[in-house]
Design an enzyme around this catalytic site. Structure first.
Site, PDB file in Angstrom:
ATOM      1  N   VAL A 181      47.100  39.681  32.366  1.00 41.59           N
ATOM      2  CA  VAL A 181      47.539  39.019  31.508  1.00 41.59           C
ATOM      3  C   VAL A 181      46.613  38.645  30.210  1.00 41.59           C
ATOM      4  O   VAL A 181      46.981  38.664  29.058  1.00 41.59           O
ATOM      5  CB  VAL A 181      48.360  37.806  31.952  1.00 41.59           C
ATOM      6  N   ASP A 182      45.514  38.143  30.654  1.00 40.39           N
ATOM      7  CA  ASP A 182      44.351  37.674  29.685  1.00 40.39           C
ATOM      8  C   ASP A 182      43.496  38.570  29.098  1.00 40.39           C
ATOM      9  O   ASP A 182      42.509  38.264  28.664  1.00 40.39           O
ATOM     10  CB  ASP A 182      43.872  36.245  30.316  1.00 40.39           C
ATOM     11  N   GLY A 218      50.793  43.438  33.095  1.00 42.33           N
ATOM     12  CA  GLY A 218      49.776  43.331  33.978  1.00 42.33           C
ATOM     13  C   GLY A 218      50.055  42.717  35.276  1.00 42.33           C
ATOM     14  O   GLY A 218      49.356  42.897  36.339  1.00 42.33           O
ATOM     15  N   GLY A 232      45.975  45.959  31.981  1.00 39.71           N
ATOM     16  CA  GLY A 232      45.227  44.988  32.183  1.00 39.71           C
ATOM     17  C   GLY A 232      46.086  43.584  32.708  1.00 39.71           C
ATOM     18  O   GLY A 232      47.028  43.686  32.680  1.00 39.71           O
ATOM     19  N   GLY A 286      43.777  40.977  27.378  1.00 41.71           N
ATOM     20  CA  GLY A 286      43.499  41.278  25.707  1.00 41.71           C
ATOM     21  C   GLY A 286      43.986  42.539  25.305  1.00 41.71           C
ATOM     22  O   GLY A 286      43.707  43.262  24.507  1.00 41.71           O
ATOM     23  N   THR A 327      52.044  48.344  29.032  1.00 40.97           N
ATOM     24  CA  THR A 327      52.601  48.039  30.385  1.00 40.97           C
ATOM     25  C   THR A 327      51.857  46.639  30.866  1.00 40.97           C
ATOM     26  O   THR A 327      50.938  46.288  30.651  1.00 40.97           O
ATOM     27  CB  THR A 327      52.445  48.914  31.253  1.00 40.97           C
ATOM     28  N   SER A 359     107.550  42.961  52.061  1.00 42.19           N
ATOM     29  CA  SER A 359     106.787  41.660  52.323  1.00 42.19           C
ATOM     30  C   SER A 359     107.328  40.516  51.663  1.00 42.19           C
ATOM     31  O   SER A 359     106.808  39.961  50.581  1.00 42.19           O
ATOM     32  CB  SER A 359     105.283  41.890  52.326  1.00 42.19           C
ATOM     33  N   ASN A 361      36.511  44.567  27.874  1.00 44.10           N
ATOM     34  CA  ASN A 361      36.720  43.653  26.436  1.00 44.10           C
ATOM     35  C   ASN A 361      35.830  42.646  26.450  1.00 44.10           C
ATOM     36  O   ASN A 361      35.560  42.055  27.543  1.00 44.10           O
ATOM     37  CB  ASN A 361      38.255  43.546  26.535  1.00 44.10           C
ATOM     38  N   LYS A 362      36.082  41.868  25.417  1.00 46.90           N
ATOM     39  CA  LYS A 362      35.714  40.522  25.135  1.00 46.90           C
ATOM     40  C   LYS A 362      34.100  40.275  25.037  1.00 46.90           C
ATOM     41  O   LYS A 362      33.493  39.361  25.668  1.00 46.90           O
ATOM     42  CB  LYS A 362      36.286  39.433  26.121  1.00 46.90           C
TER      43      LYS A 362
END
EC number: 2.7.7.4
Lengths: 639, 310
Positions: free
Chosen positions: A41-42, A121, A39, A44, A119, A550, A173-174
């Site tokens: 970032v926001d 988003g 999903g 959920g 994982t 050398s 969601n939400k």
């Protein structure tokens, strides 16, 4: 609410308290399902996983107390517990409020044990989602009911499809924030379904949920009476886990390790990748193609009559066959193919972009070979799924290219068998995993020979030799032991598979520099020419080893400036004049003292010790063998 | 469960424990095939006991082709030393015991030195032993369900030549393909039971009849209550505070470490079933008995791991 849901769905508590043995019997027979949550970032996502852990009673009191404290400090739910904090592990991401890596979580219900790959988003972390999806049976794709199907939703679905995840759960969601509105849910599902079909995702289950409030997570919610399907957990409990042998797949077992406790036992250890195998079955060993018969299927708990996909076993054969790590034991009448050229799908996972023509390690099953990739045929825009031209692949890019291996490998197309069709590429110098790949098909020979011209650069020479070019310059008095140590260094490097070449005073003076004498001017010219030769050797990717008196600091600084930064390694083979003269292996000091060798360093010509050598060898305190070992470490540690 | 105590395969679908076992065995074989000088870190806890059992299964009929390493603090419970020696002998494996000579010389102990004790004996001791024997891979019994920072750690987890872990720079692990390539001096910590939970371990111990330290089972033992923790008086080195007297209580341990640093719980659970029952009904997580997680607030374990604590 949470308490009710927990008790209605999970009778585990009661059973644990009243009859622990019955509970354990039930738990013992649970199957395993791996899924990923994806999903933006926001959406959920972390809250959902927190909810799953919470509802399945995997959160303990001390963790809850910590959660409450954390929620007040960095949480996003005011004074309420922020379930997301249960899973956002690393300190940095807790403070940023995002998840930045793959995390694995565990919970169990009455029917199943679950492993969840959490994982991230956002776009730059495609590689993490691909990693999580590689082992997943199901992908739970979260959509925010207020936002609907976003670019990220499409991207996650495409990646799930790419990695061969068969079942998709679309978790809208939400729903609590849109008043559990059916029309909103239906519109999102309609839009998503149309998209999913366009990328061949056909097994999609859509569920209206609220991870925060718990609606339709563990059980059907009263807030969505219009929804007639199952809640999320019951869906996850009922997905058919596709064990490879259920579909009549043929037997394949990549050999991991040959078990030889004594001369009369030779067993081939491996994890059965697909199908099943029984004692007496005819098998074929690949890539050799020879056939044999299974004599025993050995385990610690006794021999088995049959071995099934997913089991780790040790197989013995009736005939003494040559079989080792990397070989595949397969059903004799249905064995996989062998090839050295393929069309592949690549997901690039490293900061450093893909380099066409560069050799990488390729690991597939238990086989590790060298692979080179041609320029991509195209790359895929993960947001639009459009094919675009590309010369290379950079971090998080996905593309299709032809690939060839330095020897034939046993394979299956990824769609048929991920165990023999999925591979990783590893950088030969940095050792990092740079790409994941999926084999599409083997190329016909004719297609495999048309290589684009690739500029053979200085780096390309070195890459091919899997090393960093160096000039290892030994300076010191005559008789200090330079050549002895330089010879040992060359032998050791050679034994380690490094490509090197020794330049020393004697072989150069007899040829290239036979026109030069021992005046200061000739000494400088001698060193300049040797320096130029050494530089050419590094251009060819070699490690040049030079052993020359050398004596002058200025020339050695000149040498360092001639080479690429970091490639000149100055080693001062330090011994006292008295000791060198005492050894006098070639009798040169005696001649010089007798006046027969003019301009001899240390006698009538100065030796300027290096002020800051990369290494100083004290030849009195150190044996030549120890010195050589130290020098080889120094050369190889700097990668 | 079969009559001989082993896991049967009655149906065509493997159970989750059978899958976990097969995965752990696969991981161990990969390490032995790809690394030059592996070792198994053996702390004598139940996780170590399961790890050792899995190793015996993975390489049967050979003994596991690597030694066991116990980074000892000299302050473990006596029962742990007994099981350690017995288990190594049963498995036919070499047992290496490392004591940090500096900690020994300075007399570092859990009564006087607090977290320095763990740091010197365990963290520094482990680094010393890895360097001394030049191990390039070390099996450990850590699990992802134990602690938040572990949930993100790979199964093959790299340590630099100075034994540090960089959580931001981990290699992606896809399918069951593990990249064991490393530069000279670098090493890998390998966690074959990463995907097991505490319940899985207990159930596996029960099904397989694995020998574990008796301290996991309740018995009457001499104890002292201090700072809200129940400590066991395991030997004569225990330091009593003024007016402290050992009291016999029925206790057991959920994790095992140095006896003066390991809190017991009061319990009557004397069988595996009862221990599992108590574990499932309990309301505090497993690591709470250890002081180490709590001493630096949020991210304490992650910080310790970066510094080289196992």
């Amino acid at each position: 609410m949470t308490e009710d849901v927990r008790n209605s769905v999970y009778e585990a508590d009661r059973l644990i308290a009243e009859d622990i043995d019955a509970y354990l019997e039930q738990h013992q027979h649970k199957s395993l399902l791996r899924f990923i949550t994806c999903g933006s970032v926001d959406d959920g996502k972390s809250t959902l996983i927190g909810r799953l852990l919470y509802d399945s009673k995997l959160i303990f009191e001390d963790q809850l107390a910590e959660l409450e404290a954390d929620s007040k400090r960095v949480g996003t739910q005011g004074q309420d517990s922020d379930l997301a904090l249960l899973v956002d592990g690393l300190v940095a991401e807790r403070e940023q409020g995002i998840t930045i890596d793959v995390a694995y979580r565990f919970f169990a219900t009455e029917k199943r044990k679950f492993i969840v790959a959490d994982t991230p988003g956002h776009e730059q972390y495609t590689r993490n989602m691909v990693t999580g999806a590689s082992t997943a049976d199901v992908a739970v794709i979260l959509v925010d009911a207020r936002k609907g199907v976003l670019t990220q939703t499409r991207r996650h679905s495409y990646l799930a499809q790419l990695m061969g995840v068969r079942h998709i759960v679309l978790a809208v969601n939400k729903m609590d924030l849109v008043g559990y509105n059916r029309a909103i849910f239906d519109a999102i599902v309609a839009e998503y379904t149309e998209f999913a079909e366009s990328i061949d995702l056909t097994d999609v289950t859509a569920i209206p949920i609220s991870a925060l409030a718990g609606d339709n997570v563990a059980a059907r919610s009263d807030n969505t009476p219009w929804y007639e399907g199952l809640a999320l957990i019951p869906v996850l409990e009922s997905v058919q886990v596709g064990d490879a042998f259920d579909h009549g797949a043929a037997f394949r077992m990549p050999v991991q390790w040959v078990n030889r406790p004594s001369h009369d036992f030779r067993g081939f250890a491996g994890l059965i990748a697909s199908g099943s195998v029984g004692v007496g079955d005819p098998v074929r060993i690949l890539p050799s193609g020879r056939t044999s018969t299974v004599a025993r299927i050995v385990t610690f708990d006794g021999d088995l009559d049959r071995g099934l996909a997913g089991q780790s076993v040790t197989i013995t054969l009736t005939e003494e066959e040559d079989c080792s790590r990397g070989d595949v034991i397969a059903a004799a009448d249905d064995s996989p193919a062998v090839s050295d050229g393929f069309e592949v799908m690549l997901v690039w996972m490293a900061e450093e972009p893909m380099l066409p023509g560069r050799p990488y390690w390729l690991k597939i099953g238990t086989q590790t070979v060298t692979a080179t990739i041609q320029s991509p045929k195209y790359q895929v825009d993960v947001n639009t799924m459009e094919q675009q031209p590309a010369k290379t692949l950079s971090l998080n890019a996905i593309g299709v290219a032809n690939l060839s291996t330095d020897r034939s490998i046993v394979f299956e197309p990824y769609r048929k068998d991920p165990a023999l069709g999925g591979f990783v590429l590893m950088d030969k110098l940095t050792n990092t995993t740079v790409a994941a790949g999926m084999l599409h098909f083997a190329l016909r020979r004719a297609e495999n020979v048309h290589w684009q011209a690739i500029e053979v650069s200085r780096d390309a020479h070195a890459q091919q030799k899997n090393q960093r070019p160096k000039v290892v310059w030994f300076t010191g008095l005559s008789g200090s032991g330079k050549s002895t140590i330089a010879n040992l260094v060359e032998k050791r490097l050679h034994a380690l598979g490094k490509h090197c070449f020794l330049l020393d005073g004697d072989n150069i003076r007899h040829g290239l520099n036979k026109d030069l004498g021992f005046t200061d001017a000739d000494r400088v010219e001698n060193i300049r020419r040797v320096g130029e030769v050494a530089k050419l050797l590094t251009d060819a990717g070699l490690i040049a080893i030079a052993a020359f008196i050398s004596p002058f600091e200025a020339e050695r600084i000149m040498l360092r400036d001639m080479m690429e930064p970091g490639e000149f390694v100055e080693i001062h083979v330090d011994t006292t004049l008295a000791e060198a003269e005492r050894r006098d292996v070639k009798g040169l000091y005696a001649k010089a003292r007798a006046g027969k060798l003019p301009n001899f360093t240390g006698v009538d010509s100065p030796y300027e010790p290096p002020a800051n050598p990369d290494l100083r060898i004290d030849t009195i305190a150190t044996t030549p063998e120890d010195a050589a070992a130290t020098i080889v470490d120094l050369i190889l540690q700097d990668r | 469960m079969g009559e001989d105590g082993t896991i049967e395969h009655p149906s065509s679908t493997l159970t989750h424990l059978q899958r976990l076992e097969a995965e752990s065995i696969h991981i161990m074989r990969e390490v032995v095939a790809e690394c030059e000088n592996p070792v198994m870190l053996y702390s004598v806890g139940k996780d170590s006991s399961v790890l050792l059992h899995l190793a015996r299964k993975a390489f049967h009929p050979s003994p596991p082709p690597f030694p066991l390493l116990h980074v000892d603090t000299t302050w473990k419970f006596q029962d742990m030393y007994e099981l350690r020696d017995r288990a190594a002998a049963q498995a036919g494996m070499e047992l290496l015991v490392h004591h940090n000579p500096e900690a020994k010389a300075r007399g570092i102990n859990p009564f006087d030195h607090g977290s320095l004790h763990t740091d010197m004996w365990k963290t520094e001791g482990l680094k010393q032993a890895m360097d001394k024997y030049q191990f390039d891979a070390a099996f450990g019994g850590a699990r992802r369900d134990e602690e938040k920072s572990r949930a993100k750690e790979r199964i093959f987890s790299f340590r630099t030549a100075t034994h540090r872990w960089d959580p931001k720079n981990q290699r992606p692990e896809l399918w069951n393909l593990y990249n064991a390539n490393k530069a000279k001096g670098e090493s890998i910590r390998v966690f074959p039971i990463s995907n097991w939970t505490e319940l899985d371990l207990w159930q596996y111990i029960q099904l397989e009849g694995i020998d574990i330290v008796p301290l996991y089972f309740a018995a009457p033992r001499p104890t002292v209550e201090r700072d809200g923790q129940l400590l066991m008086v395991d030997d004569e080195r225990f330091r009593f505070l003024p007016e402290e007297e050992p009291v016999t209580r029925s206790i057991r341990f959920r994790t095992l470490g140095c006896y003066p640093l390991t809190g017991a719980i009061e319990s009557e659970a004397a069988t595996l079933s009862e221990v599992i029952q108590e574990m499932l009904l309990t309301t505090t997580s497993e690591r709470q008995g250890r002081v180490i997680d709590h001493d630096a607030g949020a991210g304490s374990m992650e910080k310790k791991k970066q510094e080289g604590y196992f």
